[in-house]
Write an enzyme that holds these catalytic residues in place. Structure first.
Site, PDB file in Angstrom:
ATOM      1  N   ALA A  64      -5.908  -9.939 -22.506  1.00 30.54           N
ATOM      2  CA  ALA A  64      -6.501 -10.998 -23.147  1.00 30.54           C
ATOM      3  C   ALA A  64      -7.790 -10.421 -23.543  1.00 30.54           C
ATOM      4  CB  ALA A  64      -6.717 -12.303 -22.212  1.00 30.54           C
ATOM      5  N   ASN A  65      -8.911 -11.455 -23.883  1.00 25.27           N
ATOM      6  CA  ASN A  65     -10.193 -10.951 -24.233  1.00 25.27           C
ATOM      7  C   ASN A  65     -10.927 -12.201 -23.975  1.00 25.27           C
ATOM      8  OD1 ASN A  65     -10.617 -12.414 -26.874  1.00 25.27           O
ATOM      9  ND2 ASN A  65      -8.689 -11.135 -27.234  1.00 25.27           N
ATOM     10  N   ARG A  66     -12.537 -12.136 -24.091  1.00 25.79           N
ATOM     11  CA  ARG A  66     -13.399 -13.095 -23.591  1.00 25.79           C
ATOM     12  C   ARG A  66     -13.413 -14.272 -24.718  1.00 25.79           C
ATOM     13  NH1 ARG A  66     -15.973 -11.261 -19.171  1.00 25.79           N
ATOM     14  NH2 ARG A  66     -16.200  -9.006 -19.009  1.00 25.79           N
ATOM     15  N   SER A  67     -12.706 -14.425 -25.802  1.00 28.59           N
ATOM     16  CA  SER A  67     -12.867 -15.472 -26.561  1.00 28.59           C
ATOM     17  C   SER A  67     -12.586 -16.590 -26.080  1.00 28.59           C
ATOM     18  CB  SER A  67     -12.143 -15.180 -27.736  1.00 28.59           C
ATOM     19  OG  SER A  67     -12.068 -16.359 -28.794  1.00 28.59           O
ATOM     20  N   ALA A 118      -9.924 -14.174 -31.809  1.00 32.24           N
ATOM     21  CA  ALA A 118      -9.909 -12.611 -31.462  1.00 32.24           C
ATOM     22  C   ALA A 118      -8.432 -12.205 -31.000  1.00 32.24           C
ATOM     23  CB  ALA A 118     -10.851 -12.568 -30.270  1.00 32.24           C
TER      24      ALA A 118
END
Ligand code: CTP
Ligand code: CA
Length: 228
Positions: free
Chosen positions: A33-36, A99
Site C-alpha cells: 500500500a502507500n500513505r495516501s 495514489a
C-alpha cells in the site's frame, strides 16, 4: 453543503474522481500500500457535488467518511480501480487523485504464507495498468477534461511537466510529497497547476478542502471555455 440539482457552476455535469491508495494483496493477510489518506480526492468529489455535479468517487481503502451527495464505488486494487473507472464513464471531467500502486505482487497466494522453513519468501512485482494514461488516451468517451496528479519529492515542476506530456492529460496538479512537507496523509497541500499550454499556477499552502474547492472552480472555468 450540497446544493440542489440545477444550481452551481457544475450543474448538469458529471464528474469522476479517483481517490485513496490501492491495496495489492500478497496473501490473505498482507498487502502492498502507500500513505495516501484519500483526503484530497474526497475533498474534490465533495466540492464538485456542492457545485451541482453528478459525482462518482472511485475510492481505494480509506478511513475517512464518504462525502455527502456522491456515489462511492469502493475498490482495493489498481485493476479493480481501472474497471470501476471504465464502468463509470462517460464523464465531463475525470480527476485522477488516487495514489495507485505502481506494482503488484506477481502472484497472490491463496493461503497465508508461513514463516516456517528456512528461506525468506521472494516477492516478485509486476507493473499495474496506468489508469490515468489509459483514460486520457481513449478515443471513444474520453472525458473532455482529464486531470492528473503528480506526487513528487524532488524536482517537482520538472517532473510534473514530463508527467503531463507522458500521461496525455489536460491539466496536472503537482504536489510536493517529500517527508518534510507532510502532504501524504496530511491535511494541507501546496499545489502547482500545470496546463497543457505550459501555463503554471502556484497556490499558497492551503487546507485540502480549500484546494478541492479552488480546483473545482478552475475545472468549471476550463469546461465553460471549451467549444460546444
Ligand atoms: N496513476 C494512475 N494509475 C497508475 C499510476 C498513476 O492512474 N497506475 C495516476 C495518478 O492517479 C496520478 C498520476 O497518474 O494522477 C501520476 O501518478 P504518479 O504516481 O505521480 O506518477 P507515475 O506515472 O506513477 O510515476 P512515478 O510514481 O514513477 O513518479
Ligand atoms: Ca506512481
Amino acid at each position: 453543503t450540497a446544493q440542489s440539482a440545477g444550481k452551481g457552476v457544475l450543474a448538469g455535469k458529471t464528474v469522476l474522481v479517483t481517490s485513496g491508495p490501492t491495496h495489492e494483496p500478497i496473501d490473505p493477510v498482507r498487502y502492498l500500500a502507500n500513505r495516501s489518506s484519500g483526503r484530497q480526492g474526497h475533498a474534490i468529489a465533495a466540492a464538485a457535488a456542492s457545485a451541482g455535479a453528478r459525482v462518482t468517487l472511485v475510492s481505494g481503502p480509506v478511513s475517512i467518511p464518504d462525502p455527502a451527495g456522491v456515489t462511492v464505488v469502493r475498490v482495493e486494487t489498481a485493476r479493480e480501480m481501472l474497471a470501476a473507472v471504465e464502468a463509470a464513464l462517460p464523464a465531463d471531467i475525470a480527476v485522477f487523485a488516487a495514489a495507485v500502486g505502481d506494482w503488484r505482487p506477481a502472484e497472490t497466494r491463496g493461503g497465508k504464507i508461513k514463516k516456517d522453513g528456512a528461506a525468506v519468501p521472494p516477492l516478485t512485482l509486476v507493473e499495474n495498468p496506468d489508469i490515468l494514461a489509459t483514460i486520457a488516451g481513449r478515443i471513444k468517451a474520453r472525458p473532455p477534461l482529464v486531470v492528473g496528479f503528480a506526487a513528487e519529492t524532488d524536482d517537482v515542476l520538472d517532473n510534473a511537466r514530463k508527467k503531463l506530456a507522458k500521461k496525455g492529460c489536460d491539466l496536472l496538479v503537482a504536489n510536493d510529497v517529500s517527508h518534510e512537507g507532510g502532504v501524504m496523509g496530511g491535511v494541507e497541500n501546496t499545489v502547482h497547476l500545470l496546463a497543457r499550454d505550459g501555463a503554471l499556477d502556484t497556490w499558497p499552502r492551503l487546507g485540502k478542502d480549500e484546494v478541492g474547492k479552488r480546483l473545482v472552480a478552475r475545472f468549471a472555468e476550463i469546461l465553460s471555455a471549451m467549444p460546444g
